[in-house]
Design a protein around this motif. Structure first.
Motif, PDB file in Angstrom:
ATOM      1  N   TYR A 255      43.005  60.493  40.417  1.00  8.14           N
ATOM      2  CA  TYR A 255      42.046  59.322  40.581  1.00  8.14           C
ATOM      3  C   TYR A 255      42.813  58.219  39.804  1.00  8.14           C
ATOM      4  O   TYR A 255      43.724  58.281  38.908  1.00  8.14           O
ATOM      5  CB  TYR A 255      40.832  59.587  39.563  1.00  8.14           C
ATOM      6  CG  TYR A 255      39.809  58.585  39.632  1.00  8.14           C
ATOM      7  CD1 TYR A 255      39.040  58.218  40.551  1.00  8.14           C
ATOM      8  CD2 TYR A 255      39.802  57.869  38.317  1.00  8.14           C
ATOM      9  CE1 TYR A 255      38.060  57.154  40.116  1.00  8.14           C
ATOM     10  CE2 TYR A 255      39.006  56.764  38.259  1.00  8.14           C
ATOM     11  CZ  TYR A 255      38.014  56.363  39.122  1.00  8.14           C
ATOM     12  OH  TYR A 255      37.105  55.527  39.042  1.00  8.14           O
ATOM     13  N   VAL A 256      42.780  57.040  40.421  1.00  3.84           N
ATOM     14  CA  VAL A 256      43.708  55.716  40.080  1.00  3.84           C
ATOM     15  C   VAL A 256      42.672  54.671  39.806  1.00  3.84           C
ATOM     16  O   VAL A 256      41.538  54.268  40.370  1.00  3.84           O
ATOM     17  CB  VAL A 256      44.412  55.379  41.367  1.00  3.84           C
ATOM     18  CG1 VAL A 256      45.206  54.042  40.606  1.00  3.84           C
ATOM     19  CG2 VAL A 256      45.330  56.192  41.805  1.00  3.84           C
ATOM     20  N   ALA A 258      41.141  50.868  38.473  1.00  2.67           N
ATOM     21  CA  ALA A 258      41.266  49.671  39.149  1.00  2.67           C
ATOM     22  C   ALA A 258      42.199  48.621  38.527  1.00  2.67           C
ATOM     23  O   ALA A 258      42.905  47.798  39.373  1.00  2.67           O
ATOM     24  CB  ALA A 258      40.041  48.981  39.205  1.00  2.67           C
ATOM     25  N   ARG A 466      43.589  61.692  46.828  1.00  4.08           N
ATOM     26  CA  ARG A 466      43.727  60.432  45.786  1.00  4.08           C
ATOM     27  C   ARG A 466      42.464  59.769  46.140  1.00  4.08           C
ATOM     28  O   ARG A 466      41.940  59.461  47.064  1.00  4.08           O
ATOM     29  CB  ARG A 466      44.945  59.476  46.486  1.00  4.08           C
ATOM     30  CG  ARG A 466      45.220  58.283  45.486  1.00  4.08           C
ATOM     31  CD  ARG A 466      46.445  57.533  45.780  1.00  4.08           C
ATOM     32  NE  ARG A 466      47.465  58.632  45.295  1.00  4.08           N
ATOM     33  CZ  ARG A 466      48.788  58.407  45.417  1.00  4.08           C
ATOM     34  NH1 ARG A 466      49.222  57.492  46.064  1.00  4.08           N
ATOM     35  NH2 ARG A 466      49.745  59.246  44.846  1.00  4.08           N
ATOM     36  N   SER A 468      40.263  56.068  44.315  1.00  3.19           N
ATOM     37  CA  SER A 468      40.417  54.678  43.657  1.00  3.19           C
ATOM     38  C   SER A 468      38.997  54.499  42.889  1.00  3.19           C
ATOM     39  O   SER A 468      37.958  54.569  43.569  1.00  3.19           O
ATOM     40  CB  SER A 468      40.712  53.759  44.591  1.00  3.19           C
ATOM     41  OG  SER A 468      40.836  52.385  44.102  1.00  3.19           O
ATOM     42  N   ASN A 470      38.188  51.628  42.745  1.00  2.00           N
ATOM     43  CA  ASN A 470      37.722  50.631  43.502  1.00  2.00           C
ATOM     44  C   ASN A 470      36.626  51.001  44.469  1.00  2.00           C
ATOM     45  O   ASN A 470      35.854  50.356  44.970  1.00  2.00           O
ATOM     46  CB  ASN A 470      38.734  49.970  44.291  1.00  2.00           C
ATOM     47  CG  ASN A 470      39.740  48.947  43.476  1.00  2.00           C
ATOM     48  OD1 ASN A 470      39.427  48.190  42.753  1.00  2.00           O
ATOM     49  ND2 ASN A 470      41.014  49.213  43.880  1.00  2.00           N
ATOM     50  N   VAL A 502      45.710  53.101  48.199  1.00  3.28           N
ATOM     51  CA  VAL A 502      45.181  52.524  46.838  1.00  3.28           C
ATOM     52  C   VAL A 502      45.944  51.330  46.418  1.00  3.28           C
ATOM     53  O   VAL A 502      47.032  51.391  46.334  1.00  3.28           O
ATOM     54  CB  VAL A 502      45.005  53.602  45.852  1.00  3.28           C
ATOM     55  CG1 VAL A 502      44.572  53.071  44.631  1.00  3.28           C
ATOM     56  CG2 VAL A 502      44.034  54.945  46.443  1.00  3.28           C
ATOM     57  N   ILE A 504      45.915  48.312  43.215  1.00  3.39           N
ATOM     58  CA  ILE A 504      45.486  48.089  41.714  1.00  3.39           C
ATOM     59  C   ILE A 504      45.596  46.620  41.616  1.00  3.39           C
ATOM     60  O   ILE A 504      46.153  45.830  42.270  1.00  3.39           O
ATOM     61  CB  ILE A 504      46.259  48.611  40.885  1.00  3.39           C
ATOM     62  CG1 ILE A 504      47.866  48.474  40.840  1.00  3.39           C
ATOM     63  CG2 ILE A 504      46.086  50.295  40.912  1.00  3.39           C
ATOM     64  CD1 ILE A 504      48.250  47.304  40.128  1.00  3.39           C
ATOM     65  N   TYR A 514      49.411  50.820  44.812  1.00  4.27           N
ATOM     66  CA  TYR A 514      49.787  51.765  43.739  1.00  4.27           C
ATOM     67  C   TYR A 514      50.925  52.493  43.921  1.00  4.27           C
ATOM     68  O   TYR A 514      51.839  52.626  42.788  1.00  4.27           O
ATOM     69  CB  TYR A 514      48.708  52.775  43.719  1.00  4.27           C
ATOM     70  CG  TYR A 514      48.705  53.947  42.763  1.00  4.27           C
ATOM     71  CD1 TYR A 514      48.893  53.777  41.499  1.00  4.27           C
ATOM     72  CD2 TYR A 514      49.087  55.305  43.463  1.00  4.27           C
ATOM     73  CE1 TYR A 514      49.207  55.057  40.578  1.00  4.27           C
ATOM     74  CE2 TYR A 514      49.126  56.294  42.732  1.00  4.27           C
ATOM     75  CZ  TYR A 514      49.060  55.968  41.376  1.00  4.27           C
ATOM     76  OH  TYR A 514      49.460  57.216  40.636  1.00  4.27           O
TER      77      TYR A 514
END
Length: 527
Positions: A255-256, A258, A466, A468, A470, A502, A504, A514
């Motif tokens: 999980y990434v 924002a 993955r 995001s 967002n 994704v 950022i 990312y």
């Protein structure tokens, strides 16, 4: 012949005097202190300018050197940790309370302050230099003038050559850049705060299409500054999260976040975003309100004013919002996240017919980590601050365990999500004073934990796909069963299905893919 030789020697002695080297050293240190990459060209050019000012206007030169030295001395610790001024640093300056300011000042290594004092001392020496009788310019002064002026145009010309616009304000001199970056970014912050204040008085524009909640109680726990690789449950090297490692639920291991700071990251995560700008009135709390949920917001983060930060603005939209810190002097205590559980227990003490949304905003692992743990840690890893940071993960894990138990004891169906706003990067890596701070250059600044625990979970499930931050509103819609016209659910969030690439948002408000970021691995060095 002798007269010519004598004049040449005098000219060289002026150019090669100890003060020339002194100004060059000052230029180098000011460059470093203000957080810009090292540039020999600008160091030489600024030395030339200081030399010229001394020859033509010594008093003005003393004022310039004095101001530059004081600012550089004060900013040096910040410049080494956070780099040159940008939108994020100016936003933090506006939204940081007294307690957080004190913690930031105590996290920097002692020698950063020593170097800052050294820069200040050089400034004092420069200001105390005694003026000399004026002498005509020589070839050296003319050369300095050419270098100083020509260097001023280097960056603007490069911008023009690379397809940009020629602007003199884009000069690369660190001193000029510092002033420009502060003015420009501060204006952007003020504009954003004005926009946020305007939106805070607006009603949300959600168009709810359907409301089909699966559970009675939904809980969102927002962590702070937790890197995913610092939690054992999410691939960390330490067994510091026993609850998350064993509980039945779904853990996302890719999980990434924002963005790399609380205000910007959560603004983009929790609100509807249009053209890159959060619409703070259209957030997950107002969506739940519109859907008939009863909403609660309990925070251990500071609230300086009612709508002074993006998160406070969102929080105040809840039916009930309580802050353990209100930003005044008496409230600036190092309150523990566990105090939030007293608030949730009061909510759970009464039977409620409406579906519930409860939000907890933690202080979590916010620097300085040893303030979060009162100096306690389980295992020493590289430095005391790093060790405390790892122990903050255990504290948060314990809080989640207790909250989960509270939810189970209610007898109602529930689902709880936990995630962190952003990660951190290592500073002074490999040294005894190693610590972690905000950054936006590495994947680890955005790699954070995300897990969903529900009352009907039967297994401990890992999702490696993955995801995001967002797309959080899309998750929230699917999770709570609230469908809205403004939210597009392009893929099932709680699945292993591949999602779009994704991106950022960095501290300059630029969108960056990312995968193009560098790495800042958590090295295992115990004793």
């Amino acid at each position: 012949m002798n007269l010519t030789l004598k004049e040449t020697l005098i000219t060289r002695s002026r150019a090669l005097s100890p003060w020339t080297g002194f100004y060059f050293l000052q230029s180098l240190l000011i460059n470093f202190a203000l957080g810009y990459p090292f540039s020999l060209l600008y160091a030489v050019a600024f030395t030339c300018l200081l030399h010229l000012m001394w020859r033509s206007a010594p008093r003005a030169q003393k004022v310039v050197v004095g101001i530059c030295s004081v600012v550089a001395a004060m900013y040096y610790p910040f410049g080494q940790a956070y780099g040159a001024p940008n939108f994020n640093t100016l936003l933090a300056l506006h939204s940081t309370n007294m307690e957080e300011s004190t913690e930031i000042l105590t996290i920097f290594p002692w020698y950063s302050y020593v170097i800052g004092l050294f820069i200040f001392a050089l400034g004092v020496i420069a200001v105390r230099r005694k003026p000399q009788e004026k002498k005509p310019w020589s070839m050296i002064e003319n050369l300095c003038l050419v270098i100083g002026v020509a260097t001023f145009f280097v960056a603007p010309v490069q911008n023009l050559a690379w397809g940009g616009v020629f602007k003199l304000k884009d000069t690369g001199y660190p001193v000029f850049r510092f002033v420009k970056d502060i003015v420009v970014n501060n204006k952007e912050v003020l504009d954003e705060q004005t926009r946020m204040a305007e939106l805070s008085n607006m009603k949300d524009t959600w168009n709810v299409l359907a409301v089909k909640p699966k559970y009675h109680t939904y809980v969102v726990v927002i962590g702070e500054s937790a890197r995913r690789d610092a939690l054992g449950a999410f691939g960390g090297h330490w067994n510091n999260t026993p609850f998350a490692s064993s509980v039945n639920g779904t853990l996302f291991t890719d999980y990434v976040a924002a963005s790399g700071s609380t205000q910007k990251s959560l603004g983009l995560t929790l609100s509807r975003v249009v053209d890159g700008k959060p619409q703070y009135q259209d957030n997950f709390v107002t969506l739940a309100n519109r859907a008939g949920f009863q909403t609660w917001w309990f925070s251990n983060q500071g609230q300086i004013g009612e709508y002074d930060t993006a998160i406070a603005s969102i929080a105040k939209r809840a039916d009930e919002a309580q802050f353990l810190k209100n930003g005044d002097f008496e409230a600036d205590k190092n309150t523990k996240d566990e105090a939030l559980l007293k608030m949730t227990s009061q909510v759970f003490a009464s039977q409620r017919t409406q579906p519930q949304l409860i939000v907890l905003h933690l202080m979590g692992s916010h620097p300085q980590a040893c303030d979060r743990t009162q100096g306690k840690y389980a295992e020493f890893v590289q430095s005391k601050e790093t060790s405390c940071y790892l122990y903050t993960m255990t504290q948060t894990d314990d809080l989640l365990n207790k909250l989960y138990t509270q939810l189970r004891n209610t007898g109602d169906s529930f689902s709880m999500v936990y995630f962190s706003d952003h990660g951190l990067a290592f500073k002074e890596r490999g040294k005894e004073v190693q610590y972690l701070a905000h950054d936006d250059k590495f994947q680890q600044n955005f790699q954070v934990p995300f897990m969903v625990l529900s009352s009907d979970d039967k297994t401990h499930r890992i999702i490696k796909a993955r995801r995001s931050a967002n797309d959080f509103l899309s998750f929230f819609s699917q999770w709570t069963g609230i469908s809205a016209k403004e939210i597009a659910n392009s893929y099932p969030f709680m699945s292993n299905k591949k999602a779009p690439p994704v991106y950022i948002t960095n501290f300059k408000l630029q969108k960056v893919e990312y995968t193009h970021l560098g790495t800042d691995l958590f090295e295992v060095k115990s004793r």
